[in-house]
Motif scaffolding. Structure first.
Motif, PDB file in Angstrom:
ATOM      1  N   GLU A  68       0.817  -1.205   0.000  1.00  0.00           N
ATOM      2  CA  GLU A  68       0.000   0.000   0.000  1.00  0.00           C
ATOM      3  C   GLU A  68       0.855   1.261   0.000  1.00  0.00           C
ATOM      4  O   GLU A  68       0.475   2.270  -0.569  1.00  0.00           O
ATOM      5  N   ARG A  69       2.017   1.206   0.641  1.00  0.00           N
ATOM      6  CA  ARG A  69       2.899   2.366   0.723  1.00  0.00           C
ATOM      7  C   ARG A  69       4.324   1.916   0.436  1.00  0.00           C
ATOM      8  O   ARG A  69       5.131   1.746   1.358  1.00  0.00           O
ATOM      9  N   GLU A  71       6.820   3.456  -0.538  1.00  0.00           N
ATOM     10  CA  GLU A  71       7.858   4.416  -0.137  1.00  0.00           C
ATOM     11  C   GLU A  71       8.258   4.290   1.333  1.00  0.00           C
ATOM     12  O   GLU A  71       9.215   4.947   1.779  1.00  0.00           O
ATOM     13  N   ALA A  72       7.550   3.480   2.104  1.00  0.00           N
ATOM     14  CA  ALA A  72       7.909   3.271   3.507  1.00  0.00           C
ATOM     15  C   ALA A  72       9.112   2.334   3.581  1.00  0.00           C
ATOM     16  O   ALA A  72       9.038   1.181   3.162  1.00  0.00           O
ATOM     17  N   THR A 331       9.018   7.785   6.087  1.00  0.00           N
ATOM     18  CA  THR A 331       8.065   6.797   6.608  1.00  0.00           C
ATOM     19  C   THR A 331       8.776   5.442   6.639  1.00  0.00           C
ATOM     20  O   THR A 331       9.652   5.168   5.823  1.00  0.00           O
ATOM     21  N   ARG A 333       8.372   0.976   7.611  1.00  0.00           N
ATOM     22  CA  ARG A 333       7.493  -0.179   7.761  1.00  0.00           C
ATOM     23  C   ARG A 333       7.674  -0.850   9.105  1.00  0.00           C
ATOM     24  O   ARG A 333       6.733  -1.399   9.652  1.00  0.00           O
TER      25      ARG A 333
END
Length: 334
Positions: A68-69, A71-72, A331, A333
């Motif tokens: 979902e992200r 870039e984390a 950001t 994880r």
């Protein structure tokens, strides 16, 4: 993009360069950017050198997971050492250097100044900041020119320690390499000759010849939604698309808006049209197993965001992209 702020030059019979003399000068500059040897690189083919370890073994097969992200980053900032950093610092060459894959053909990002032969740009500034922290010297770097379509391969093979080359963090790529936190936000956009009927990533592309770099997110987006465009023209390096556009071989180029702004600055007869139609983030790419190196680079970025980022933006990107949006927030994880 502040396209309206730029003066529109008088139309030229030779689109993109304003005459035969200008084309000749441009060809010389392009050749200089593309052909000057890289600093401190002895292999003319820019292949794998035998001057250091080849990096970890091939990464384990990718596991299916949600994305979902992308870039984390998977590693929080840390100054603690580890096996990857130890391996880099134990190379036999003296002084020991970081090996980084870069672009030397993207104006304002990573390019060779034809007057001095030195590598310059936003990405190059970041490389030197990383080298200063990891190696104690901003010049302790071996720069290796890596085509767009070889970035992952160069990391996986150990040819380079990392790639800092306007590389977008994507769900597919995080299964192949590890990324730092994002250091720049951009999006895909259209670059066309001024006066073109193309208005953006929409129905105006139908039947038009569009160029994108092989292995780029631009190509992936076009393949997902072409709006009837002919996307048969792909090239190893994004700059080649600009040359195709100048020669009239294609009608448009799709690339990151940040890169396209630099190309528009090189050629006053082209412009960006439409709005960016994706949201993307650039990251520093490293080997999948090099978590210690990722954590150290993330620590460098913590400091770089405080002042180095803004200085570099003002020097290289403000003229084309306008007021600084500031660096994207970090950001993680884990």
């Amino acid at each position: 993009m502040n396209r309206g702020d730029r003066e529109r030059p008088r139309p030229s019979r030779l689109r993109g360069w304003g005459g035969v003399t200008a084309m000749a000068v441009a060809c010389v500059l392009t050749a200089a950017l593309a052909l000057l040897p890289l600093q401190r690189v002895s292999d003319a083919t820019l292949g794998i050198h035998d001057d250091g370890p080849r990096g970890p073994a091939a990464a384990e097969p990718a596991r299916a997971e949600s994305c979902e992200r992308p870039e984390a980053s998977r590693a929080r900032p840390s100054r603690t050492g580890g096996p990857t950093l130890k391996r880099i610092k134990s190379r036999t060459d003296k002084p020991r250097k970081l090996i980084v894959g870069i672009d030397q053909n993207s104006y304002r990002w990573g390019y060779r100044d034809p007057a001095t032969g030195s590598l310059e740009g936003f990405d190059i500034d970041l490389v030197r900041a990383i080298a200063a922290d990891l190696m104690g010297d901003p010049e302790a770097v071996v720069f290796r020119a890596i085509p767009t379509n070889r970035r992952v391969q160069a990391i996986d093979s150990g040819e380079v320690d990392m790639v800092v080359r306007t590389m977008t963090i994507t769900c597919d790529r995080i299964r192949e390499v590890a990324f730092s936190t994002a250091y720049f936000e951009t999006g895909q956009q259209l670059l066309v000759p001024k006066g073109s009927p193309i208005t953006g990533h929409d129905a105006s592309l139908k039947g038009r010849r569009v160029c994108a770099a092989a292995g780029s997110t631009a190509l992936a987006e076009l393949e997902a939604e072409s709006h009837g465009a002919d996307i048969s023209t792909t090239v190893p390096n994004q700059l080649d698309c600009l040359v195709r556009l100048q020669l009239g071989e294609v009608d448009a180029v799709v690339t990151d808006s940040a890169l396209a702004a630099g190309q528009a600055a090189q050629d006053p007869m082209v412009e960006l049209v439409g709005e960016p139609f994706t949201e993307e983030f650039y990251g520093v790419a490293m080997h999948k197993d090099a978590k210690d190196l990722v954590a150290r680079v993330n620590q460098v970025l913590v400091e770089y965001r405080k002042d180095g980022w803004e200085r570099s933006y003002g020097k290289w990107l403000k003229a084309g992209l306008g007021k600084s949006p500031g660096p994207p927030p970090a950001t993680y994880r884990d």
